[in-house]
Design a protein around this motif. Structure first.
Motif, PDB file in Angstrom:
ATOM      1  N   SER A 247       0.785  -1.232   0.000  1.00 38.71           N
ATOM      2  CA  SER A 247       0.000   0.000   0.000  1.00 38.71           C
ATOM      3  C   SER A 247       0.820   1.287   0.000  1.00 38.71           C
ATOM      4  O   SER A 247       0.283   2.358  -0.154  1.00 38.71           O
ATOM      5  CB  SER A 247      -0.913   0.009   1.224  1.00 38.71           C
ATOM      6  N   HIS A 248       2.139   1.167   0.166  1.00 35.78           N
ATOM      7  CA  HIS A 248       2.853   2.401   0.462  1.00 35.78           C
ATOM      8  C   HIS A 248       3.374   3.126  -0.780  1.00 35.78           C
ATOM      9  O   HIS A 248       3.635   2.532  -1.817  1.00 35.78           O
ATOM     10  CB  HIS A 248       3.973   2.109   1.467  1.00 35.78           C
ATOM     11  N   ARG A 249       3.475   4.428  -0.642  1.00 36.00           N
ATOM     12  CA  ARG A 249       4.046   5.266  -1.705  1.00 36.00           C
ATOM     13  C   ARG A 249       5.349   5.865  -1.224  1.00 36.00           C
ATOM     14  O   ARG A 249       5.462   6.245  -0.063  1.00 36.00           O
ATOM     15  CB  ARG A 249       3.077   6.399  -2.049  1.00 36.00           C
ATOM     16  N   LYS A 250       6.307   5.964  -2.121  1.00 32.07           N
ATOM     17  CA  LYS A 250       7.624   6.479  -1.711  1.00 32.07           C
ATOM     18  C   LYS A 250       7.537   7.933  -1.267  1.00 32.07           C
ATOM     19  O   LYS A 250       6.818   8.729  -1.828  1.00 32.07           O
ATOM     20  CB  LYS A 250       8.598   6.355  -2.877  1.00 32.07           C
ATOM     21  N   THR A 251       8.298   8.228  -0.227  1.00 27.97           N
ATOM     22  CA  THR A 251       8.317   9.593   0.298  1.00 27.97           C
ATOM     23  C   THR A 251       9.738  10.159   0.229  1.00 27.97           C
ATOM     24  O   THR A 251      10.700   9.412   0.082  1.00 27.97           O
ATOM     25  CB  THR A 251       7.878   9.613   1.776  1.00 27.97           C
ATOM     26  N   ALA A 252       9.841  11.468   0.377  1.00 29.08           N
ATOM     27  CA  ALA A 252      11.156  12.128   0.375  1.00 29.08           C
ATOM     28  C   ALA A 252      11.971  11.646   1.572  1.00 29.08           C
ATOM     29  O   ALA A 252      13.172  11.417   1.474  1.00 29.08           O
ATOM     30  CB  ALA A 252      10.971  13.637   0.438  1.00 29.08           C
ATOM     31  N   TRP A 253      11.286  11.454   2.691  1.00 26.31           N
ATOM     32  CA  TRP A 253      11.957  10.979   3.910  1.00 26.31           C
ATOM     33  C   TRP A 253      12.662   9.640   3.657  1.00 26.31           C
ATOM     34  O   TRP A 253      13.803   9.418   4.042  1.00 26.31           O
ATOM     35  CB  TRP A 253      10.920  10.813   5.026  1.00 26.31           C
ATOM     36  N   GLU A 254      11.923   8.777   2.985  1.00 25.87           N
ATOM     37  CA  GLU A 254      12.436   7.442   2.697  1.00 25.87           C
ATOM     38  C   GLU A 254      13.679   7.510   1.812  1.00 25.87           C
ATOM     39  O   GLU A 254      14.675   6.809   2.045  1.00 25.87           O
ATOM     40  CB  GLU A 254      11.302   6.709   1.982  1.00 25.87           C
ATOM     41  N   ASN A 255      13.641   8.366   0.794  1.00 26.27           N
ATOM     42  CA  ASN A 255      14.796   8.528  -0.087  1.00 26.27           C
ATOM     43  C   ASN A 255      16.000   9.065   0.675  1.00 26.27           C
ATOM     44  O   ASN A 255      17.124   8.609   0.472  1.00 26.27           O
ATOM     45  CB  ASN A 255      14.457   9.478  -1.243  1.00 26.27           C
TER      46      ASN A 255
END
Ligand SMILES: [Zn+2]
Length: 204
Positions: free
Chosen positions: A183-191
């Motif tokens: 369900s998840h979408r990539k975020t800036a935090w994750e990058n």
């Protein structure tokens, strides 16, 4: 309301404070950076205060750990059970420390300090929202899901081996990961987190 984005950023800042990153993550590294916070094993606390371990358990109202906040001096004392008996494995101790670190970093105790803590300094936090925040913090700090691919995590056993969690916690994390992945979408935090770990990961 759990402050997910805020907690993510706190964890990223903690990761940034490390010159090198290695797993399993040791929560003590972060306690060492906090000047007004000490950690102490139940056994040491019992020795210093000439009391029994049972007294400490009663004081903490917890088999695993507790955090004491001294309002007047703005000082924290985190007590934790370092005994590995009663199924309190290293993975559980690691989780307890990360959870208590969460309470300190997220300033839960100064928030709760009025007015109760004055008469009962060893408060077992009973606010479910704050407990959920501390657990979310611990999970992110010890085993952040965005890193699973990078670290070749393909099973609950991999979680246990790489991140040093208990069997129980590893199973929970793995099931949550499968859901998260769908369900998840990539975020800036994750990058940012992935990039940082790429740069600083130390393979043991
Ligand atoms: Zn707690």
């Amino acid at each position: 309301m759990i402050r997910y984005a805020y907690i993510c950023n706190q964890v990223l800042q903690l990761y940034r404070s490390l010159p090198t990153i290695s797993f399993p993550m040791n929560p003590q590294l972060f306690f060492d950076q906090i000047k007004n916070c000490k950690t102490m094993a139940y056994t040491t606390f019992a020795e210093i205060n000439s009391c029994s371990i049972n007294d400490v358990l009663e004081l903490c109202e917890s088999e695993s750990g507790c955090t004491h906040y001294d309002v007047t001096n703005n000082r924290y004392l985190v007590l934790f059970n370092s005994s590995t008996s009663n199924n309190n494995v290293i993975g559980r101790i690691r989780w307890t420390l990360a959870h208590e670190l969460g309470h300190v970093i997220l300033k839960h105790l100064s928030y709760l300090a009025e007015p109760r803590i004055a008469e009962n300094n060893f408060n077992k936090l009973s606010n479910p929202e704050l407990e959920a925040e501390a657990d979310y913090f611990a999970a992110l700090l010890l085993c952040p899901m965005p890193l699973y691919e990078q670290l070749h995590i393909q099973s609950a056993q991999d979680i246990q081996r790489v991140f040093g969690l208990s069997v129980e916690a590893s199973n929970v994390r793995w099931n949550e990961y499968l859901k998260w992945k769908r369900s998840h979408r990539k975020t800036a935090w994750e990058n940012d987190l992935k990039r940082l770990v790429n740069q600083r990961l130390e393979i043991k």
